[in-house]
Design a protein around this motif. Structure first.
Motif, mmCIF file in Angstrom:
data_model
loop_
_atom_site.group_PDB
_atom_site.id
_atom_site.type_symbol
_atom_site.label_atom_id
_atom_site.label_comp_id
_atom_site.label_asym_id
_atom_site.label_seq_id
_atom_site.Cartn_x
_atom_site.Cartn_y
_atom_site.Cartn_z
ATOM 1 N N LEU A 123 -14.116 -52.472 7.346
ATOM 2 C CA LEU A 123 -13.251 -51.333 7.664
ATOM 3 C C LEU A 123 -12.184 -51.132 6.594
ATOM 4 C CD1 LEU A 123 -12.855 -51.782 11.525
ATOM 5 C CD2 LEU A 123 -14.257 -50.098 10.311
ATOM 6 N N THR A 124 -11.873 -52.196 5.849
ATOM 7 C CA THR A 124 -10.893 -52.068 4.767
ATOM 8 C C THR A 124 -11.382 -51.147 3.657
ATOM 9 O OG1 THR A 124 -11.790 -54.119 3.824
ATOM 10 C CG2 THR A 124 -9.786 -54.299 5.178
ATOM 11 N N LEU A 125 -12.702 -50.933 3.588
ATOM 12 C CA LEU A 125 -13.215 -49.982 2.591
ATOM 13 C C LEU A 125 -12.568 -48.618 2.798
ATOM 14 C CD1 LEU A 125 -15.220 -49.388 0.289
ATOM 15 C CD2 LEU A 125 -16.916 -48.817 2.032
ATOM 16 N N LEU A 126 -12.313 -48.274 4.057
ATOM 17 C CA LEU A 126 -11.633 -47.022 4.380
ATOM 18 C C LEU A 126 -10.131 -47.177 4.339
ATOM 19 C CD1 LEU A 126 -13.854 -45.986 7.397
ATOM 20 C CD2 LEU A 126 -13.688 -44.714 5.271
ATOM 21 N N THR A 127 -9.627 -48.164 5.074
ATOM 22 C CA THR A 127 -8.179 -48.242 5.291
ATOM 23 C C THR A 127 -7.399 -48.575 4.024
ATOM 24 O OG1 THR A 127 -8.389 -50.568 5.992
ATOM 25 C CG2 THR A 127 -8.494 -48.876 7.708
ATOM 26 N N ASP A 128 -8.029 -49.255 3.072
ATOM 27 C CA ASP A 128 -7.325 -49.612 1.835
ATOM 28 C C ASP A 128 -7.380 -48.525 0.772
ATOM 29 O OD1 ASP A 128 -6.741 -51.996 2.984
ATOM 30 O OD2 ASP A 128 -8.044 -53.226 1.711
ATOM 31 N N HIS A 129 -8.178 -47.460 1.007
ATOM 32 C CA HIS A 129 -8.372 -46.471 -0.053
ATOM 33 C C HIS A 129 -8.350 -45.038 0.487
ATOM 34 C CE1 HIS A 129 -9.400 -49.924 -2.498
ATOM 35 N NE2 HIS A 129 -10.255 -50.292 -1.549
ATOM 36 N N PRO A 130 -7.291 -44.650 1.171
ATOM 37 C CA PRO A 130 -7.234 -43.290 1.713
ATOM 38 C C PRO A 130 -7.253 -42.217 0.642
ATOM 39 C CG PRO A 130 -5.092 -44.370 1.898
ATOM 40 C CD PRO A 130 -6.079 -45.425 1.489
#
Length: 213
Positions: A47-54
């Motif tokens: 999920l960090t693929l999304l949350t870390d790179h808005p």
């Protein structure tokens, strides 16, 4: 008794089409999340693929990365409906609905297959460390991202939509595999990057020459 692609039984494709349609009506943002996952590999997507790179996301997708309540709502509905396997840190979609959802997005004009493929490539470009040969601290990040980089950046639609970014990702993946001593595994993404650069940019382009070396 098969879908137009000739791959899956029509009944299965139709069942998933109804499921996608219902989700689009009930929670279109959850369908957007599922579509992003479909353009990754079949392994769990952090999920960090999304949350870390808005900043790599369109305005339409950005709430998934910036609003924890939106992300929690979307993962909850996908879990509740049995559409994806959800863990506290990742989400996974089976290969068959993933393929069907990619096909569905290819028929869509907003944003369409090229848009989804480009979005996922740009997310991975932000997330995947660039130079693991001189900085091994990036290895733990590469391990969960590698199957998604190989899948997303290796698709023809991504290589057509964002050839520079996709081939750069394939080169990074090859570099990571070489550093792990997996020489044979590194050959395919490296050769694919070279072939696409040669065809897209020409044999004398600096990036093509770098790939060849």
């Amino acid at each position: 008794d098969h879908d137009p692609g000739g791959t899956y039984p029509q009944s299965l494709a139709a069942s998933w089409a109804v499921t996608f349609d219902r989700l689009a009506d009930d929670d279109p943002t959850a369908l957007d999340l599922l579509t992003v996952v479909a353009w990754c590999g079949p392994e769990p997507v952090p999920l960090t693929l999304l949350t870390d790179h808005p900043d790599a996301l369109s305005e339409r997708l950005r709430p998934l990365a910036t609003d924890p309540l939106v992300l929690a709502r979307c993962t909850a509905i996908l879990h509740r409906r049995g559409m994806a396997t959800v863990s506290p840190h990742g989400i996974q979609l089976h290969r068959i609905p993933a393929a069907l959802l990619r096909a569905r997005s290819q028929a869509s004009e907003a944003p369409g297959a090229a848009g989804w493929a480009a979005t996922v490539v740009r997310l991975l470009e932000k997330a995947a460390p660039g130079n693991v040969r001189t900085d091994s601290s990036g290895w733990p990040l590469w391990k969960p991202l590698l199957p998604h980089v190989l899948a997303a950046a290796g698709r023809d639609v991504a290589l057509d939509a964002v050839p520079a970014e996709a081939t750069e990702l394939l080169d990074r993946a090859a570099g990571y595999l070489l550093d792990r001593g997996e020489v044979q595994a590194a050959v395919a993404p490296s050769e694919r990057a070279y072939e696409v650069r040669r065809d897209k940019f020409g044999a004398d382009h600096p990036d093509t020459l770098t790939s060849a070396s």
